[in-house]
Write a protein that holds these residues in place. Sequence first.
Motif, mmCIF file in Angstrom:
data_model
loop_
_atom_site.group_PDB
_atom_site.id
_atom_site.type_symbol
_atom_site.label_atom_id
_atom_site.label_comp_id
_atom_site.label_asym_id
_atom_site.label_seq_id
_atom_site.Cartn_x
_atom_site.Cartn_y
_atom_site.Cartn_z
ATOM 1 N N HIS A 28 0.100 -6.526 4.927
ATOM 2 C CA HIS A 28 -0.766 -5.361 4.682
ATOM 3 C C HIS A 28 -0.687 -4.869 3.241
ATOM 4 C CE1 HIS A 28 -1.853 -4.740 8.934
ATOM 5 N NE2 HIS A 28 -0.657 -5.254 9.147
ATOM 6 N N TRP A 171 -4.977 11.094 -0.108
ATOM 7 C CA TRP A 171 -6.373 11.078 0.320
ATOM 8 C C TRP A 171 -6.552 11.892 1.594
ATOM 9 C CZ3 TRP A 171 -3.130 6.814 0.697
ATOM 10 C CH2 TRP A 171 -2.931 6.247 1.958
ATOM 11 N N GLY A 172 -7.814 12.151 1.953
ATOM 12 C CA GLY A 172 -8.097 12.922 3.163
ATOM 13 C C GLY A 172 -7.476 14.296 3.058
ATOM 14 N N THR A 184 -7.077 9.711 -5.426
ATOM 15 C CA THR A 184 -7.228 8.940 -4.193
ATOM 16 C C THR A 184 -7.111 7.451 -4.549
ATOM 17 O OG1 THR A 184 -9.596 8.647 -4.456
ATOM 18 C CG2 THR A 184 -8.878 10.653 -3.307
ATOM 19 N N ALA A 210 -1.707 0.819 9.524
ATOM 20 C CA ALA A 210 -3.081 1.340 9.572
ATOM 21 C C ALA A 210 -3.352 2.211 8.343
ATOM 22 C CB ALA A 210 -3.298 2.136 10.860
ATOM 23 N N ALA A 211 -2.359 3.003 7.919
ATOM 24 C CA ALA A 211 -2.540 3.845 6.727
ATOM 25 C C ALA A 211 -2.722 2.962 5.486
ATOM 26 C CB ALA A 211 -1.339 4.774 6.552
ATOM 27 N N ASP A 213 -3.926 -0.079 5.488
ATOM 28 C CA ASP A 213 -5.254 -0.696 5.614
ATOM 29 C C ASP A 213 -6.348 0.279 5.201
ATOM 30 O OD1 ASP A 213 -3.964 -2.902 6.575
ATOM 31 O OD2 ASP A 213 -4.558 -2.630 8.667
ATOM 32 N N GLU A 214 -6.141 1.552 5.527
ATOM 33 C CA GLU A 214 -7.125 2.577 5.167
ATOM 34 C C GLU A 214 -7.232 2.686 3.635
ATOM 35 O OE1 GLU A 214 -7.971 7.280 6.190
ATOM 36 O OE2 GLU A 214 -6.067 6.393 6.780
ATOM 37 N N ALA A 215 -6.070 2.666 2.964
ATOM 38 C CA ALA A 215 -6.073 2.723 1.492
ATOM 39 C C ALA A 215 -6.791 1.495 0.921
ATOM 40 C CB ALA A 215 -4.639 2.810 0.965
ATOM 41 N N ALA A 217 -9.077 -0.330 2.336
ATOM 42 C CA ALA A 217 -10.519 -0.230 2.610
ATOM 43 C C ALA A 217 -11.193 0.697 1.602
ATOM 44 C CB ALA A 217 -10.736 0.280 4.039
ATOM 45 N N MET A 218 -10.533 1.814 1.283
ATOM 46 C CA MET A 218 -11.111 2.752 0.302
ATOM 47 C C MET A 218 -11.208 2.099 -1.077
ATOM 48 S SD MET A 218 -9.533 6.491 1.207
ATOM 49 C CE MET A 218 -7.927 5.972 1.672
#
Length: 225
Positions: A28, A171-172, A184, A210-211, A213-215, A217-218
């Motif tokens: 990841h 982020w968020g 971000t 998952a966190a 992966d979120e980074a 993706a952004m």
Amino acid sequence: MMKDKIMVALDVPTATQALQLRDQLVGHVGWLKVGLRLFVAEGPALIRELAQHHRIFLDLKFHDIPNTVHQAVESAGALGVDMVNVHASGGEAMLRAASEAAAAFPDMRLIAVTVLTSVAGGDAIRQQILQAAALVADCGLDGVVCSAQEVAAIKAQQGSAFLTVTPGIRWGHQSLQDQARIATPADAVRCGTDYMVIGRPIIQAKDPAAAADEAVAMMSEACQT
Ligand code: C5P
């Protein structure tokens, strides 16, 4: 690949917790960062184990007399880490000593902390960071730790090959905690940062993978727009 730009700060107290996070993050993110807390507790044996699946940034921010820093950088090189750092405020002689020691380890990157991302910004701080980056480059180091907010100016001054490593990523609705000069993942990648250090937003997440992966993706989305 975007995941190779992420360095996860393993700011946990034990090898057991570090290895659990490592196992969750294999595939990841590209890098793990070991700082003072974990290194003081667990030392080189853990570094060797973490290096099996990730590149390692040893973030001990050396700041001492030139001879001592030279020796510490040599020890980091012998340990086989991929990146190590010193404080730019240690001055020119210390930076040159560190750079000389690192020359024996061509696969290890040596960078210097400019102004901690927990310090709020402003024109004076920005000027201080640009001056520090110029000195660091002149002493032969590979790059600096700075906030994403300074990356473009540093790259303009020192060229794109001069590395920038940026903590202070949020982020968020994440809390700032003790960070001040934040960005971000999308902003950081747009600014042209080479690596972003992410600690609590990943290691304190319910699902660290998952966190991460979120980074990623952004970051990927930011590059497409
Ligand atoms: O949890 P958080 O994402 O704020 O973690 C940031 C990490 O980056 C910490 O391990 C901290 O020691 C490190 N760091 C920093 N600012 C610098 C250099 C390193 O926050 N200038």
